[in-house]
Design an enzyme around this catalytic site. Structure first.
Site, PDB file in Angstrom:
ATOM      1  N   ASP A 105       1.230  11.802  -1.379  1.00  0.00           N
ATOM      2  CA  ASP A 105       2.341  12.839  -1.109  1.00  0.00           C
ATOM      3  C   ASP A 105       1.346  13.909  -0.502  1.00  0.00           C
ATOM      4  OD1 ASP A 105       0.876  12.673  -3.597  1.00  0.00           O
ATOM      5  OD2 ASP A 105       2.240  13.935  -4.959  1.00  0.00           O
ATOM      6  N   ASP A 128       3.391   1.760   5.522  1.00  0.00           N
ATOM      7  CA  ASP A 128       4.468   1.609   6.439  1.00  0.00           C
ATOM      8  C   ASP A 128       5.292   2.861   6.394  1.00  0.00           C
ATOM      9  OD1 ASP A 128       6.978   0.490   7.371  1.00  0.00           O
ATOM     10  OD2 ASP A 128       7.327  -0.204   5.568  1.00  0.00           O
ATOM     11  N   LYS A 162      -2.112   6.419  -4.665  1.00  0.00           N
ATOM     12  CA  LYS A 162      -1.729   7.143  -5.638  1.00  0.00           C
ATOM     13  C   LYS A 162      -2.312   6.829  -7.142  1.00  0.00           C
ATOM     14  CE  LYS A 162       1.843   9.882  -7.233  1.00  0.00           C
ATOM     15  NZ  LYS A 162       2.040  11.555  -6.634  1.00  0.00           N
ATOM     16  N   TYR A 185       5.193  -5.135  -1.540  1.00  0.00           N
ATOM     17  CA  TYR A 185       5.934  -6.039  -0.535  1.00  0.00           C
ATOM     18  C   TYR A 185       5.482  -7.493  -1.116  1.00  0.00           C
ATOM     19  CZ  TYR A 185       7.020  -2.012   2.261  1.00  0.00           C
ATOM     20  OH  TYR A 185       7.425  -0.875   2.999  1.00  0.00           O
TER      21      TYR A 185
END
Ligand code: NAD
Length: 361
Positions: A225, A249, A192, A125
């Site tokens: 994930d 988010d 990640k 962002y």
């Protein structure tokens, strides 16, 4: 008895109704507030020609705490996002999103008690983007292609993910301090780093270093994930999740869904010496002015604000009163009823009155 100066932004749509209900509930604890009303969103656009007037920001900076209703994002180009503007202007780097089961709220899971601490200012962002087939994108792509073995197609659109050591350390420390102050036992670092070795790799490495400063709190990490899958399979194994912006988010909405959705989901945006609390739902324009919106999410945001102010006992009282009213089920708004029948539901003010009666018991 302490008295607090708080900037109150009622906002748009159902905002003024749920904000008024919240004000009354907060005052029913006996704590004194000096409310400074300010505008943001469409209301501010109409009155001041600006969706986020400087006097609103100035009031929050001065009072150091704000309570905000939802705002309608004007449709059409040229309007900056008020929520992003607030965050950036006030340096509200931590987004706090608790997700706790409230008996009586319809949800697929029960016994959930999780808190997401999301980095609020950078990551995906950063706002640094280049549209497809623009001169800027072409320049960026050619420079990257000169430096990288992997090549970007000339037609690509580009969004830049930024992870800095400063912002990472700040959010991770915030997460651990929050865990400690609120009697939490475990922090999970969400990332990640197996794919984004430099950005998320940096986030994970620094988070693990900081974890060593908090031996009283258990630490583990999960790839985003896998985190989502585990939240579905064994959410009770998790406690506080600390995440970069985008994952936070998504995961915080996932958790809001697990505990019954928008109507009961509060949040806080916290910076250095300044904080703004708000429900996560929007301005629900179709329900505006009808005394039918559910005030619980904004009331629970008010309770989060009380915790931030160090008024834990009053916060607990409000949270318990909201939970009791919802569990009893006879004076709740339409969205909390199994039949969603507005003709049998309580209005915003009646639900708030019922909460106030319990706070004052
Ligand atoms: P929304 O949250 O306003 O509404 C989604 C659904 O939930 C609708 O069916 C709505 O009626 C219902 N709902 C939401 N809050 C409720 C409440 N307290 N009580 C009862 N029902 C409730 O989301 P949307 O429709 O996507 O957005 C409407 C406007 O709100 C848009 O302009 C959007 O940009 C804005 N918005 C603002 C914020 C914010 O200020 N933080 C957040 C999300 C959306």
């Amino acid at each position: 008895m302490a008295s607090y100066n708080v900037t109150l932004i009622p906002g748009d749509g159902i905002g003024p109704e749920v904000a008024e209900a919240t004000r009354l509930v907060l005052e029913s604890t006996g704590i004194e507030f000096n409310w400074e009303y300010r505008d943001a969103g469409m209301t501010a656009q109409e009155k001041h020609g600006d969706t986020l007037p400087e006097e609103t920001l100035e009031s929050i900076r001065r009072n150091k705490v704000g309570l905000k209703g939802p705002i309608t994002t004007p449709i059409g180009g040229g309007f900056r996002s008020v929520n992003v503007g607030l965050r950036q202007s006030l340096g509200l780097y931590a987004n706090l999103r608790p997700g706790k089961t409230i008996p009586g709220v319809q949800s697929t899971f029960d016994d959930i008690d999780l808190v997401v601490v999301r980095e609020n200012m950078e990551g995906m962002y950063s706002g640094i983007e280049f549209d497809t087939e623009t001169a800027e994108a072409t320049t960026v792509i050619s420079q990257i292609n000169a430096l990288s073995k992997k090549q970007i197609a000339p037609t690509a659109a580009i969004s830049i993910k930024v992870i800095t050591p400063e912002a990472t350390k700040r959010i991770v420390r915030f997460g651990y301090e929050y865990a400690r102050a609120n009697g939490r036992k475990k922090v999970t670092i969400v990332h990640k780093a197996n794919i984004m070795k430099f950005t998320d790799g940096l986030f994970l490495k620094l988070a693990q270093e900081i974890a060593e400063e908090y031996p009283d709190i258990e630490t583990n990490d999960r790839i985003i994930d896998n985190m989502c899958m585990q939240l579905m399979q064994k959410p009770q194994e998790y406690d506080v999740l600390v995440t970069p912006n985008l994952y936070g988010d998504i995961v915080s909405d996932l958790i809001a869904g697990m505990v019954g959705g928008l109507g009961v989901a509060p949040s806080g945006n916290i910076g250095e010496g300044v904080a703004v609390f708000e429900p996560i739902h929007g301005s629900a324009p179709s329900h505006a002015g009808k005394n039918e919106a559910n005030p619980a999410a904004m009331i629970l945001s008010g309770a989060l604000m009380l915790r931030h102010l160090g008024e834990q006992a009053a916060a607990v009282k409000i949270e318990k009163a909201v939970a009791d009213v919802i569990a009893t089920g006879d004076r709740v708004t339409y969205d909390l009823r199994a039949d969603r029948d507005p003709s049998k539901a309580a209005g915003t003010t009646d639900m708030a009155t019922s909460i106030i009666e319990r706070v004052q018991e």
